[in-house]
Design an enzyme around this catalytic site. Structure first.
Site, mmCIF file in Angstrom:
data_model
loop_
_atom_site.group_PDB
_atom_site.id
_atom_site.type_symbol
_atom_site.label_atom_id
_atom_site.label_comp_id
_atom_site.label_asym_id
_atom_site.label_seq_id
_atom_site.Cartn_x
_atom_site.Cartn_y
_atom_site.Cartn_z
ATOM 1 N N HIS A 1 24.438 22.304 43.755
ATOM 2 C CA HIS A 1 23.643 22.841 44.864
ATOM 3 C C HIS A 1 22.180 22.412 44.757
ATOM 4 O O HIS A 1 21.548 22.547 43.712
ATOM 5 C CB HIS A 1 23.699 24.371 44.910
ATOM 6 C CG HIS A 1 22.894 24.912 46.060
ATOM 7 N ND1 HIS A 1 23.453 25.218 47.279
ATOM 8 C CD2 HIS A 1 21.555 25.114 46.187
ATOM 9 C CE1 HIS A 1 22.493 25.611 48.104
ATOM 10 N NE2 HIS A 1 21.329 25.558 47.462
ATOM 11 N N HIS B 1 22.110 23.463 52.055
ATOM 12 C CA HIS B 1 22.678 22.707 50.927
ATOM 13 C C HIS B 1 22.565 21.258 51.372
ATOM 14 O O HIS B 1 23.089 20.897 52.448
ATOM 15 C CB HIS B 1 24.136 23.120 50.688
ATOM 16 C CG HIS B 1 24.826 22.422 49.557
ATOM 17 N ND1 HIS B 1 25.503 23.098 48.557
ATOM 18 C CD2 HIS B 1 24.977 21.107 49.264
ATOM 19 C CE1 HIS B 1 26.037 22.235 47.704
ATOM 20 N NE2 HIS B 1 25.732 21.007 48.120
ATOM 21 N N CYS C 1 26.352 30.203 49.490
ATOM 22 C CA CYS C 1 26.176 28.942 50.221
ATOM 23 C C CYS C 1 27.508 28.465 50.810
ATOM 24 O O CYS C 1 28.496 28.300 50.099
ATOM 25 C CB CYS C 1 25.601 27.898 49.274
ATOM 26 S SG CYS C 1 25.568 26.252 49.977
ATOM 27 N N HIS D 1 22.805 17.828 52.706
ATOM 28 C CA HIS D 1 23.942 17.104 53.288
ATOM 29 C C HIS D 1 23.438 15.929 54.088
ATOM 30 O O HIS D 1 22.381 15.994 54.720
ATOM 31 C CB HIS D 1 24.816 18.022 54.145
ATOM 32 C CG HIS D 1 24.077 18.791 55.195
ATOM 33 N ND1 HIS D 1 23.322 19.905 54.906
ATOM 34 C CD2 HIS D 1 23.964 18.597 56.524
ATOM 35 C CE1 HIS D 1 22.787 20.378 56.018
ATOM 36 N NE2 HIS D 1 23.154 19.588 57.018
ATOM 37 N N HIS E 1 24.572 13.445 57.123
ATOM 38 C CA HIS E 1 25.498 13.189 58.221
ATOM 39 C C HIS E 1 25.759 11.686 58.278
ATOM 40 O O HIS E 1 24.808 10.897 58.322
ATOM 41 C CB HIS E 1 24.877 13.603 59.563
ATOM 42 C CG HIS E 1 24.555 15.051 59.706
ATOM 43 N ND1 HIS E 1 25.339 15.930 60.408
ATOM 44 C CD2 HIS E 1 23.499 15.788 59.255
ATOM 45 C CE1 HIS E 1 24.802 17.136 60.396
ATOM 46 N NE2 HIS E 1 23.676 17.078 59.698
ATOM 47 N N CYS F 1 28.757 25.148 49.211
ATOM 48 C CA CYS F 1 29.271 25.379 47.855
ATOM 49 C C CYS F 1 30.692 25.959 47.924
ATOM 50 O O CYS F 1 31.552 25.608 47.117
ATOM 51 C CB CYS F 1 28.355 26.307 47.071
ATOM 52 S SG CYS F 1 26.883 25.497 46.392
ATOM 53 N N ASN G 1 18.857 16.242 57.783
ATOM 54 C CA ASN G 1 17.861 17.149 58.326
ATOM 55 C C ASN G 1 17.287 17.994 57.195
ATOM 56 O O ASN G 1 18.020 18.442 56.310
ATOM 57 C CB ASN G 1 18.504 18.044 59.384
ATOM 58 C CG ASN G 1 19.029 17.242 60.561
ATOM 59 O OD1 ASN G 1 18.408 16.267 60.972
ATOM 60 N ND2 ASN G 1 20.179 17.631 61.086
ATOM 61 N N ASP H 1 32.653 17.094 59.789
ATOM 62 C CA ASP H 1 31.847 18.128 60.442
ATOM 63 C C ASP H 1 32.737 18.920 61.400
ATOM 64 O O ASP H 1 33.565 18.369 62.132
ATOM 65 C CB ASP H 1 30.680 17.479 61.197
ATOM 66 C CG ASP H 1 29.601 18.481 61.549
ATOM 67 O OD1 ASP H 1 28.493 18.381 61.000
ATOM 68 O OD2 ASP H 1 29.868 19.383 62.387
HETATM 69 P P1 5GP Z 1 22.404 20.623 59.862
HETATM 70 O O1 5GP Z 1 22.121 21.175 61.222
HETATM 71 O O2 5GP Z 1 22.070 21.619 58.766
HETATM 72 O O3 5GP Z 1 21.833 19.271 59.622
HETATM 73 O O4 5GP Z 1 23.964 20.361 59.830
HETATM 74 C C1 5GP Z 1 24.903 21.326 59.493
HETATM 75 C C2 5GP Z 1 26.227 20.821 59.983
HETATM 76 O O5 5GP Z 1 27.246 21.593 59.374
HETATM 77 C C3 5GP Z 1 26.415 20.935 61.493
HETATM 78 O O6 5GP Z 1 26.626 19.644 62.052
HETATM 79 C C4 5GP Z 1 27.629 21.848 61.636
HETATM 80 O O7 5GP Z 1 28.484 21.451 62.684
HETATM 81 C C5 5GP Z 1 28.306 21.737 60.283
HETATM 82 N N1 5GP Z 1 29.025 22.927 59.870
HETATM 83 C C6 5GP Z 1 28.591 24.222 59.952
HETATM 84 N N2 5GP Z 1 29.516 25.064 59.457
HETATM 85 C C7 5GP Z 1 30.568 24.284 59.067
HETATM 86 C C8 5GP Z 1 31.831 24.592 58.464
HETATM 87 O O8 5GP Z 1 32.188 25.748 58.204
HETATM 88 N N3 5GP Z 1 32.644 23.542 58.197
HETATM 89 C C9 5GP Z 1 32.308 22.250 58.481
HETATM 90 N N4 5GP Z 1 33.182 21.289 58.173
HETATM 91 N N5 5GP Z 1 31.104 21.933 59.036
HETATM 92 C C10 5GP Z 1 30.252 22.934 59.322
HETATM 93 ZN ZN ZN Z 2 25.374 25.084 48.027
#
Ligand code: 5GP
Ligand code: ZN
Length: 111
Positions: free
Chosen positions: A46, A95, A4, A97, A99, A7, A84, A30
């Site tokens: 996790h 995992h 992950c 999260h 925003h 993680c 999301n 982000d």
């Molecule tokens: P989701 O689309 O799952 O709601 O959001 C995932 C978020 O993780 C996205 O906004 C993306 O920009 C962010 N993200 C993806 N990979 C990384 C990373 O390696 N580091 C950081 N800081 N953010 C990431």
């Molecule tokens: Zn995780």
């Protein structure tokens, strides 16, 4: 082995831009910010998404949202929190999260 991404960021195996940490919660910027303030707030334990979130973790995440909003200077001006979930929710990292988005007037409401 845990593959992950978040993680690994929590464990310090992948660099993250940490903005907050407590016993249960970790938060970092982000990598592709959608607003001047765009922080991802995650439980250290996790869990795939909000469907797996227990009450203690939910409370810890809520406390962290408040603390980070103040720390980032958006508590008064306002901000948005989004989590999301699943395929149709366009969740790309599996995992849980949250925003936290702020720092400017955001586009119209999604719902
Ligand atoms: P989701 O689309 O799952 O709601 O959001 C995932 C978020 O993780 C996205 O906004 C993306 O920009 C962010 N993200 C993806 N990979 C990384 C990373 O390696 N580091 C950081 N800081 N953010 C990431
Ligand atoms: Zn995780």
């Amino acid at each position: 082995m845990n593959d992950c991404l978040f993680c690994k960021i929590i464990a310090g195996e992948i660099p993250g831009n940490k903005v907050y940490e407590d016993d249960r919660v970790y938060a970092f910027r982000d990598i592709n910010p959608q607003a001047p303030v765009h922080v991802l707030i995650v439980p250290k334990k996790h869990m795939d998404n909000i469907l797996e979130c227990d009450a203690e973790t939910a409370a810890a995440l809520t406390d962290a949202i408040r603390a980070i909003a103040r720390q980032e200077g958006v508590a008064e001006s306002g901000f948005r929190v989004i989590s999301n979930c699943g395929h149709d929710g366009a969740q790309s990292v599996k995992h849980l999260h949250i925003h936290l988005l702020g720092g400017k007037a955001l586009p119209e409401r999604m719902a």
